[in-house]
Write a protein that holds these residues in place. Structure first.
Motif, PDB file in Angstrom:
ATOM      1  N   PHE A 125       0.860  -1.168   0.000  1.00  0.00           N
ATOM      2  CA  PHE A 125       0.000   0.000   0.000  1.00  0.00           C
ATOM      3  C   PHE A 125       0.908   1.233   0.000  1.00  0.00           C
ATOM      4  CE2 PHE A 125      -2.134  -3.452   2.131  1.00  0.00           C
ATOM      5  CZ  PHE A 125      -3.414  -3.447   1.576  1.00  0.00           C
ATOM      6  N   ALA A 126       0.387   2.352  -0.465  1.00  0.00           N
ATOM      7  CA  ALA A 126       1.231   3.539  -0.589  1.00  0.00           C
ATOM      8  C   ALA A 126       0.545   4.762  -0.023  1.00  0.00           C
ATOM      9  CB  ALA A 126       1.598   3.778  -2.056  1.00  0.00           C
ATOM     10  N   GLY A 127       1.359   5.657   0.508  1.00  0.00           N
ATOM     11  CA  GLY A 127       0.891   6.942   0.982  1.00  0.00           C
ATOM     12  C   GLY A 127       1.984   7.965   0.757  1.00  0.00           C
ATOM     13  N   VAL A 128       1.662   9.227   0.875  1.00  0.00           N
ATOM     14  CA  VAL A 128       2.662  10.269   0.713  1.00  0.00           C
ATOM     15  C   VAL A 128       2.375  11.360   1.732  1.00  0.00           C
ATOM     16  CG1 VAL A 128       1.364  11.535  -1.065  1.00  0.00           C
ATOM     17  CG2 VAL A 128       3.862  11.743  -0.951  1.00  0.00           C
ATOM     18  N   ARG A 129       3.437  11.869   2.339  1.00  0.00           N
ATOM     19  CA  ARG A 129       3.328  12.932   3.332  1.00  0.00           C
ATOM     20  C   ARG A 129       4.431  13.958   3.046  1.00  0.00           C
ATOM     21  NH1 ARG A 129      -0.126   9.707   3.994  1.00  0.00           N
ATOM     22  NH2 ARG A 129      -0.887   8.704   5.906  1.00  0.00           N
ATOM     23  N   PRO A 130       4.242  15.200   3.466  1.00  0.00           N
ATOM     24  CA  PRO A 130       5.366  16.137   3.385  1.00  0.00           C
ATOM     25  C   PRO A 130       6.535  15.609   4.197  1.00  0.00           C
ATOM     26  CG  PRO A 130       3.321  17.300   3.847  1.00  0.00           C
ATOM     27  CD  PRO A 130       3.025  15.830   3.995  1.00  0.00           C
ATOM     28  N   VAL A 183      14.803   5.632   4.343  1.00  0.00           N
ATOM     29  CA  VAL A 183      15.256   6.439   5.482  1.00  0.00           C
ATOM     30  C   VAL A 183      14.701   5.927   6.808  1.00  0.00           C
ATOM     31  CG1 VAL A 183      15.695   8.515   4.137  1.00  0.00           C
ATOM     32  CG2 VAL A 183      13.408   8.119   5.081  1.00  0.00           C
ATOM     33  N   ASP A 184      13.762   5.016   6.762  1.00  0.00           N
ATOM     34  CA  ASP A 184      13.251   4.431   8.001  1.00  0.00           C
ATOM     35  C   ASP A 184      12.505   3.145   7.692  1.00  0.00           C
ATOM     36  OD1 ASP A 184      13.216   4.494  10.750  1.00  0.00           O
ATOM     37  OD2 ASP A 184      12.143   6.401  10.893  1.00  0.00           O
ATOM     38  N   ILE A 185      12.568   2.195   8.631  1.00  0.00           N
ATOM     39  CA  ILE A 185      11.859   0.928   8.521  1.00  0.00           C
ATOM     40  C   ILE A 185      11.118   0.720   9.830  1.00  0.00           C
ATOM     41  CG2 ILE A 185      12.067  -1.568   8.191  1.00  0.00           C
ATOM     42  CD1 ILE A 185      14.788  -0.950   6.787  1.00  0.00           C
ATOM     43  N   ASN A 186       9.819   0.511   9.760  1.00  0.00           N
ATOM     44  CA  ASN A 186       8.990   0.415  10.953  1.00  0.00           C
ATOM     45  C   ASN A 186       8.244  -0.902  10.990  1.00  0.00           C
ATOM     46  OD1 ASN A 186       9.322   3.314  11.848  1.00  0.00           O
ATOM     47  ND2 ASN A 186       8.450   3.632   9.821  1.00  0.00           N
ATOM     48  N   ALA A 187       8.395  -1.622  12.087  1.00  0.00           N
ATOM     49  CA  ALA A 187       7.620  -2.841  12.277  1.00  0.00           C
ATOM     50  C   ALA A 187       6.218  -2.470  12.748  1.00  0.00           C
ATOM     51  CB  ALA A 187       8.300  -3.746  13.307  1.00  0.00           C
ATOM     52  N   PHE A 188       5.200  -2.930  12.033  1.00  0.00           N
ATOM     53  CA  PHE A 188       3.797  -2.718  12.378  1.00  0.00           C
ATOM     54  C   PHE A 188       3.513  -1.242  12.646  1.00  0.00           C
ATOM     55  CE2 PHE A 188       0.490  -5.994  13.648  1.00  0.00           C
ATOM     56  CZ  PHE A 188      -0.570  -5.171  13.354  1.00  0.00           C
ATOM     57  N   PRO A 189       3.637  -0.392  11.630  1.00  0.00           N
ATOM     58  CA  PRO A 189       3.394   1.037  11.817  1.00  0.00           C
ATOM     59  C   PRO A 189       1.905   1.338  11.903  1.00  0.00           C
ATOM     60  CG  PRO A 189       3.773   0.588   9.517  1.00  0.00           C
ATOM     61  CD  PRO A 189       3.957  -0.727  10.240  1.00  0.00           C
ATOM     62  N   GLY A 190       1.584   2.583  12.206  1.00  0.00           N
ATOM     63  CA  GLY A 190       0.192   3.004  12.223  1.00  0.00           C
ATOM     64  C   GLY A 190      -0.266   3.339  10.818  1.00  0.00           C
ATOM     65  N   ILE A 191      -0.751   2.355  10.103  1.00  0.00           N
ATOM     66  CA  ILE A 191      -1.167   2.533   8.712  1.00  0.00           C
ATOM     67  C   ILE A 191      -2.523   3.209   8.697  1.00  0.00           C
ATOM     68  CG2 ILE A 191      -1.639   1.346   6.537  1.00  0.00           C
ATOM     69  CD1 ILE A 191       0.106  -0.973   7.579  1.00  0.00           C
ATOM     70  N   ARG A 192      -2.572   4.381   8.130  1.00  0.00           N
ATOM     71  CA  ARG A 192      -3.817   5.146   8.094  1.00  0.00           C
ATOM     72  C   ARG A 192      -4.142   5.531   6.654  1.00  0.00           C
ATOM     73  NH1 ARG A 192      -5.211   7.491  13.216  1.00  0.00           N
ATOM     74  NH2 ARG A 192      -3.632   7.073  14.803  1.00  0.00           N
ATOM     75  N   GLY A 193      -5.337   5.217   6.230  1.00  0.00           N
ATOM     76  CA  GLY A 193      -5.777   5.702   4.929  1.00  0.00           C
ATOM     77  C   GLY A 193      -6.027   4.667   3.854  1.00  0.00           C
TER      78      GLY A 193
END
Length: 279
Positions: A186-191, A244-254
């Protein structure tokens, strides 16, 4: 099937929606906060009455201790305690990524941020540079530093903090978030928090709109780190992706479909019994 979510935020949108999907399919869903209580983290979990699968959203030391207890008694934990702990240590993450050939910024580790002042005029990575807490957690340190004065100011506030220094990646100003659940991207984009994004909002890209090399990179990252549910933060450096970062079980929103994908992962990851050495 019994599914237990290990978290202190049962109302998190992804977790709540996933629980709803499972409940509607007549599976039993429970929530357990590993950080409640002062005794052993495993105290509220009878070894002879384990759930079929535990979803490890919490990343605290008590949560990891509980996950290891569960694993030692044959429970399936997603993600594993070892994989989760590895991703909490940005220094170890960088070493593993470099060894696997994943594109990440050059990284240096310091036992305390105050040590950076010894070379404040000419840090090894040059300026600007990124300063991050070595151990990823809520409200940790993530800052861009453009010169010695800023570094000294930051060290005055975070003097004893173990940190990593990373080269700054010149980028488009947008932080691309690639979330993966059991191989589905899944993909998202943030500033970008340290870039200079263009004015105005930007719609999240469809996965099919991303270069295939980006999605392959996200999937390869999961293989390297042994993750089933994870996030990969990617910056675009002149068309090339940099992790630049790898997160285990992040807060996936959207993203639509994420709760269903997580529910499906839970259902195909049942407990298989105690380890062989305990049989």
């Amino acid at each position: 099937m019994r599914v237990c979510l290990l978290t202190d935020k049962p109302d998190h949108p992804l977790l709540a929606a996933t629980a709803s999907v499972l409940t509607e399919a007549e599976h039993r869903v429970t929530f357990l906060n590993p950080d409640i209580g002062t005794g052993s983290p495993s105290e509220p979990v009878p070894p002879d009455d384990l759930a079929d699968v535990y979803l490890l959203k919490a990343h605290t030391p008590r949560a990891l201790a509980l996950a290891r207890f569960l694993e030692s008694h044959g429970a399936r934990v997603v993600n594993s305690a070892d994989a989760t702990e590895l991703c909490q240590d940005r220094s170890r993450t960088a070493v593993v990524a470099e060894g696997a050939g994943l594109p990440m910024p050059r990284t240096w580790t310091l036992d305390a941020l105050s040590e950076a002042l010894d070379g404040a005029e000419r840090p090894e990575s040059g300026y600007p540079l990124m300063v991050k807490s070595r151990h990823s957690r809520r409200a940790d340190l993530v800052a861009r530093v453009d010169g010695p004065v800023e570094l000294r100011d930051l060290a005055a506030e975070w003097s004893d903090e173990p940190v990593v220094l990373q080269e700054f990646v010149a980028n488009s100003g947008w932080d691309h978030k690639l979330w993966v659940i059991a191989g589905e991207v899944f993909a998202g984009v943030r500033p970008a928090p340290v870039g200079a994004p263009p004015d105005g909002a930007r719609a999240a890209p469809l996965v099919g709109e991303l270069p295939q090399s980006w999605t392959r990179l996200a999937l390869r990252t999961g293989e390297v780190f042994g993750l089933d549910v994870y996030g990969v933060d990617v910056l675009d450096r002149e068309g090339a992706p940099v992790v630049v970062d790898i997160n285990a079980f992040p807060g996936i929103r959207g993203p639509r479909g994420a709760p269903a994908a997580l529910a499906a992962l839970a259902l195909r990851s049942p407990r298989t019994g105690p380890p062989a050495h305990e049989v």
